[in-house]
Structure formats: structure tokens, C-alpha cells
Design a protein around this motif. Structure first.
Motif: not given
Ligand code: G6P
Length: 606
Positions: A298, A348, A601
Motif C-alpha cells: 500500500c 509490517g 503512519k
Molecule cells: C500509510 C503511510 C504511508 C505508507 C502506507 C503503507 O498510508 O502514511 O507512508 O506508505 O501506509 O504503510 P506500510 O507500513 O505498509 O509500508
């Protein structure tokens, strides 16, 4: 997204809870609260920033050796004082904090109301307080087992009872919760940085596990109240990594940490001109026989995955399906024998990514995860985990997390290409050298920070922007555009340059700002033609170009040149000026760079 801190021990409970909650601010929240058990449970909670809570706590007696705290990111019920956690049972003997969503809360609420329980908030969480009260039989763990058997949905829970001055209980399902182990004190938290200054020893709870936390011991139970033996994880993160260390914002600090993080990430895998992934359960024979690769993630991790797809397809000649986790789950994906899956996640813990991982595993496909947070759920549930070693990332907008994901994808790509004989030993070795140079090239870009700051001053008050590129440059544009929009709130669209003329070029008018990424030799002439098309319609162009590209002056208002490296690694270099540009534009616009509005986050709800 919501944060929990819990404490039991000899030190200042209120201070530990407030400090921990502050460290969790980056997860995103709109209200906060704490409960501390003395003769009775005292709760203090409020809407808004933790500074408000801190002020409010000064007017209340909040002393005791057990406490739980919470930052809330509203899902059920608006952000206000009443909906903030902790929540009480009606007789105020039980207090609860919760992350996640109780899906059957309406049904449970109705039953509890029939039993005479009175609800004062609009939250789903309040049902837990009353349900726990209704089952309470003096045994905190047994009561929690009964409650959890009734509850559907996701949760990290922390519960304390007035009757028990020496313990509290916790549990989790699909929402993170860790237990920090101290001397004569113990902690719980949603995430390591909240308690990193207190301990480096942790238990990571699995789904449907219950923790009984006392000051001198922690016991973990399953749902049948059997004791589970847990391994202690030692986390070697330096405390200073979770502090600003003189920088105005975590984001700027993390941008500047990138060279070192990438170096650490790469050096951990390279030995004698070869790449090694420790405890890798995928054999060379399996690598040779890979059919398709599925990359799932994501946000920025998905953007990193797009770079991964680009380079793996080009170098290894393996077809890569790239999916956004929330889409993948519901599309009845085609997964075949000999496919492998790469899951990418900084935290994670991202709920959709985790669900996608579980789906892939159910189908018997091997999963390699690229994860930053040690011991996180995705890391623990994957067949192979490759830690990016970026250290705690606090700013909501990822920078070093993304950069180290790229580094790990490069190494996977090169290893696969070498094993599959797509590249010779010499080329493999050259690439490894080139990988090791990324760090110094990023340092060079960081040295032109002032130049980038000046450019930010010129463009900070725009309301719209395009960020365009072709091929790998388009992948970089997507991440650059996300950085700009998420922290500065400028509406920004990433476009594959060649696609603009199929509609979006209609939006280009006199003065529209277009940022262009130019790093790929083979498509440079075409990319320049696309720039001429927007220039002819009045666009103001800012170019991020590879050193050595000529005749760009007449096209652009401003140019940032970046050092040359093997083209497939250019994303690592080209994203840096765009991170800095976004940062300085956001600062000029007075935005809260580390905690952009509406964002979290770690997105632990689906
Ligand atoms: C949130 C954060 C993004 C991040 C995304 C996926 O939207 O604000 O910065 O890229 O989640 O998070 P992850 O921890 O799975 O890399």
C-alpha cells in the motif's frame, strides 16, 4: 492509527504514559487519554493534541503504579472528550483502551442495554468495558477469554480493574501490541518507539493471545487459558533514532538519514561480491523456476513495488503483477504453482497488506516480505523476511522506509537475475559496486539542499501540480507526487508523460507547474517531446535530470541535476530532491510536516 501505552511499576506512571503517547503521535490521532489506578481508577481524557491532555492532567490526581493510555483516531463517534479512551464500566471499576474496530458492537450493545448497562459514548469500544464487567468473576484473564469469544473484529486491548492493584490484562487480534520487559516494571505499547527509552526487550503478542502484566512478571495465555512460552526479542534500535536530534522535523532528519540507512541495508546482505539472504527458504532451483511474481503493498511501499516490478521484469524477464493490497484481496487473484509473492510494508502492520499476505499463504504461495519494523506481524507471518534496517521511522510521510525498500528490491532483483543467468558474474559484480555507491550519490544530492529550498520558495503557493515521467521515471513521479500532496496539501497528479495527451493535458494552462523527472536515456527524446507539448500550452517546468543531459535550459524554469548511476537504481537518487522540495514547500505553507491532517503512519484498519 490509534496508539496504546500501558505501564506497571515503580516509576512515575503518568509521566511514562504521557511520554509514550507523545512518541506515538506520529501514528495519527485526534484525542487522547490516560487512566491510572490508585485507590480507584482515575481517568483524564480530552479531544485534541496530547499537549491538551498534559494540561488537563495537572488539574487531577493521577498517581499510582498501574496505568493505561491511548491516542484515538476516530472511527465510531466524532472526536470529543466523551468518545476518547479510556472507557469506564458503569460502576467505574473497569477501564479499557482499544485500537481497532468491534464489528458486532451494535448487537453486543443491544444485549448489554437489555441487561441494564448504560452507554455514554458513541464508540464501539465502550461495549468491551460493559461486556468485561458483565463477565467479571474476579479472574482477569478468564474474564477476558470470555469477552474475546463474543467479540468480532480487530483489537488491541488493555484493561485494568479497580480490584487488582498489581496487574492488568492485554490482548490482540489484527492490531499491533507489544510487551516491553523491564526490571520491576513492565510496559505495553502499540509500537516500539513508545517505550524504546525504557527497554529493548520485547514480547510480540500474536493474534488471540492474552498477556497478564504484573510489575515483576508477564504471562501469556491462549484463549483456553493455557500458558504460552514466548521468545524474547532484543531490538537494537538506538534511542537517538526515535528523537529529532536538532532537526525541526522528523521528516527532515529521516531524509538525511537515508544514505546511512541504505548503506546499512545493503551491507547487511553483501559479502564477497555476492548477495545473501539469511534463512532464505527459497532455493536457487525454485528461483530458476519462478513463474510469476506478485508484489503487494500500500502507499509508498506500493510505489517501491512499482520500481521493483520495472527492474525485475527488465532484468530477470519474470512477469510481475503489482497490486494494491486492498484491491488484491477482493479480486480473486490468479496464483499458480511456482509463483512467489513479495509483500512490502514499512510498519509490517498495515491491515490490508496483512490480509493479502494471509490470503496468499492460504493458497500455498511462498511469501518474501520486505519489512522495517522488527517482529511486526507481517514479518512474523512471512516465509522469509528481509528487514530493511531503516530504524524507527516517525514522520508519517515515509522517506527512509521507501528508500530502503528500493535497496532491498534491487538486491532481490540482482540475486534472481544472477541465479537465473540473466546476467553474467561480471555484470552482477558491477551492479553490486553500483549499489554500494548509492549512498554517496544521495549524499551529493543532499548537499544541494539550499538550492532546492530556493526552488521551494518560488513554488510554495501553487495549488496544483503535475509530476511526470516515463518508464522508471513515472514510478518515481508517483512517489514524488504522493510526498508533495500528503504533506503540503497541494493537489498533485503523477502522470506517465506519454499519457498526458489522452485527457489531462486539458488542465495545462498558462502557469501550471509541471515537475519532470528525466533519468532514462532510451526514452529521453520522447520525454523531451512531452515536455515541449506542455511548455507550448503555458506550463512552467521544473526538471530533475540526470547529470549530462543537455539543452534543457530552454524548456525549464529550474533544473536540479542529480548524479548518474546505473539507470535501474536512479529512483533512489531522483526521489531525494522531490522529498526535499515537498518538505520545504510544506514548511513554507505552514503545514505540520510530521503529522499531516487525516493521515496515519500505520493503517491498522481496513
Ligand atoms: C500509510 C503511510 C504511508 C505508507 C502506507 C503503507 O498510508 O502514511 O507512508 O506508505 O501506509 O504503510 P506500510 O507500513 O505498509 O509500508
Amino acid at each position: 492509527m490509534c496508539g496504546i501505552v500501558g505501564y506497571i511499576g515503580k516509576n512515575d506512571t503518568k509521566n511514562i504514559l504521557l511520554k509514550g503517547l507523545k512518541k506515538l503521535e506520529y501514528r495519527g490521532y485526534d484525542s487522547s487519554g490516560i487512566a491510572i489506578l490508585d485507590d480507584k481508577i482515575n481517568i483524564c481524557k480530552t479531544k485534541g493534541k496530547i499537549a491538551n491532555l498534559e494540561e488537563k492532567t495537572k488539574q487531577q490526581r493521577l498517581i499510582g503504579s498501574i496505568g493505561i493510555g491511548h491516542t484515538r483516531w476516530a472511527t465510531h463517534g466524532e472526536p470529543n472528550d466523551i468518545n476518547s479512551h479510556p472507557h469506564f464500566s458503569n460502576d467505574k471499576t473497569i477501564a479499557v483502551v482499544h485500537n481497532g474496530i468491534i464489528e458486532n458492537y451494535l448487537e453486543l450493545k443491544e444485549n448489554l442495554q437489555k441487561q441494564g448497562y448504560n452507554f455514554i459514548s458513541n464508540t464501539d469500544t465502550e461495549v468491551i468495558a460493559h461486556l468485561y464487567h458483565s463477565y467479571y468473576n474476579g479472574d482477569m484473564v478468564e474474564t477476558l477469554c470470555k469477552v474475546l469469544k463474543e467479540v468480532k473484529g480487530s483489537y488491541a486491548l488493555c484493561i485494568m480493574c479497580e480490584q487488582h492493584k498489581d496487574k492488568f490484562v492485554v490482548a490482540r487480534k489484527d492490531s499491533p501490541l507489544i510487551i516491553g520487559l523491564g526490571e520491576d516494571e513492565n510496559f505495553v505499547a502499540s509500537d516500539i518507539p513508545a517505550i524504546l527509552e525504557n527497554t529493548k526487550k520485547y514480547y510480540f503478542l500474536n493474534d488471540m493471545e492474552i498477556g497478564l502484566i504484573k510489575k515483576d512478571n508477564v504471562t501469556i495465555f491462549d484463549m483456553e487459558k493455557n500458558i504460552i512460552q514466548k521468545e524474547i526479542f532484543n531490538v537494537d534500535w538506538d534511542i537517538s533514532l526515535a528523537e529529532k536530534n536538532g532537526y525541526d522535523y522528523f521528516m527532515l532528519k529521516e531524509i538525511f538519514e537515508q544514505p546511512l540507512c541504505i548503506k546499512k541495508c545493503i551491507n547487511a546482505k553483501i559479502l564477497n561480491d555476492d548477495i545473501f539472504f539469511e534463512n532464505f527458504s527459497i532455493t536457487n532451483e525454485q528461483i530458476e523456476n519462478i513463474n510469476n511474481i506478485h508484489i503487494i503493498a500500500c502507499g509508498s511501499a506500493w510505489h517501491a513495488g512499482m520500481v521493483g516490478k520495472h527492474i525485475i521484469e527488465k532484468t530477470c524477464r519474470i512477469c510481475v503483477n503489482l497490486d494494491i493490497a486492498s484491491e488484491f484481496r477482493y479480486k480473486n487473484p490468479i496464483l499458480n504453482k511456482n509463483d512467489i509473492c513479495i509483500i512490502i510494508s514499512q510498519s509490517g502492520e498495515t491491515a490490508d497488506t496483512l490480509a493479502a499476505l494471509r490470503l496468499v499463504k492460504e493458497k500455498g504461495i511462498k511469501v518474501i516480505s520486505i519489512v522495517n519494523v522488527v517482529g511486526s506481524t507481517i514479518a512474523r507471518e512471512s516465509d522469509n523476511v528481509l528487514y530493511t534496517l531503516a530504524g524507527p521511522e516517525i514522520a508519517v510521510a515515509t522517506t527512509k522506509g521507501y528508500s530502503t525498500q528500493l535497496a532491498m528490491l534491487y538486491m532481490l532483483c540482482l540475486k534472481f537475475a544472477y541465479v537465473r543467468k540473466n546476467i553474467t558474474t561480471n555484470v552482477f559484480k558491477q551492479y553490486i559496486k553500483s549499489l554500494q555507491n548509492i549512498e554517496s550519490y544521495i549524499n551529493k544530492v543532499l548537499m544541494v539542499e539550499d538550492n532546492i529550498k530556493n526552488i521551494a520558495e518560488k513554488y510554495y503557493n501553487i495549488e496544483n501540480a503535475f509530476i511526470i515521467g516515463r518508464g522508471l521515471d513515472y514510478c518515481i513521479s508517483l512517489e514524488a507526487s504522493l510526498k508533495l500532496k500528503e504533506i503540503s496539501y497541494i493537489h498533485s497528479e503523477a502522470y506517465a508523460s506519454g499519457e498526458l495527451k489522452h485527457g489531462s493535458i486539458a488542465l495545462i494552462e498558462e502557469g501550471t507547474v509541471v515537475f519532470a523527472i528525466l533519468t532514462q536515456d532510451d526514452i529521453l527524446p520522447k520525454a523531451i517531446s512531452n515536455l515541449k507539448e506542455v511548455k507550448a500550452r503555458g506550463a512552467k517546468i521544473v526538471i530533475i535530470a540526470k547529470e549530462g543531459y543537455k539543452n534543457l535550459d530552454e524548456l525549464s524554469e529550474d533544473i536540479i541535476f542529480i548524479p548518474k548511476i546505473d539507470e535501474q537504481f536512479m529512483a533512489s537518487i531522483a526521489i531525494i530532491p522531490m522529498q526535499l522540495l515537498s518538505y520545504y514547500i510544506a514548511i513554507k505553507r505552514g503545514c505540520d510536516v510530521d503529522m499531516p491532517r487525516n493521515l496515519a503512519k500505520s493503517v491498522t484498519v481496513e
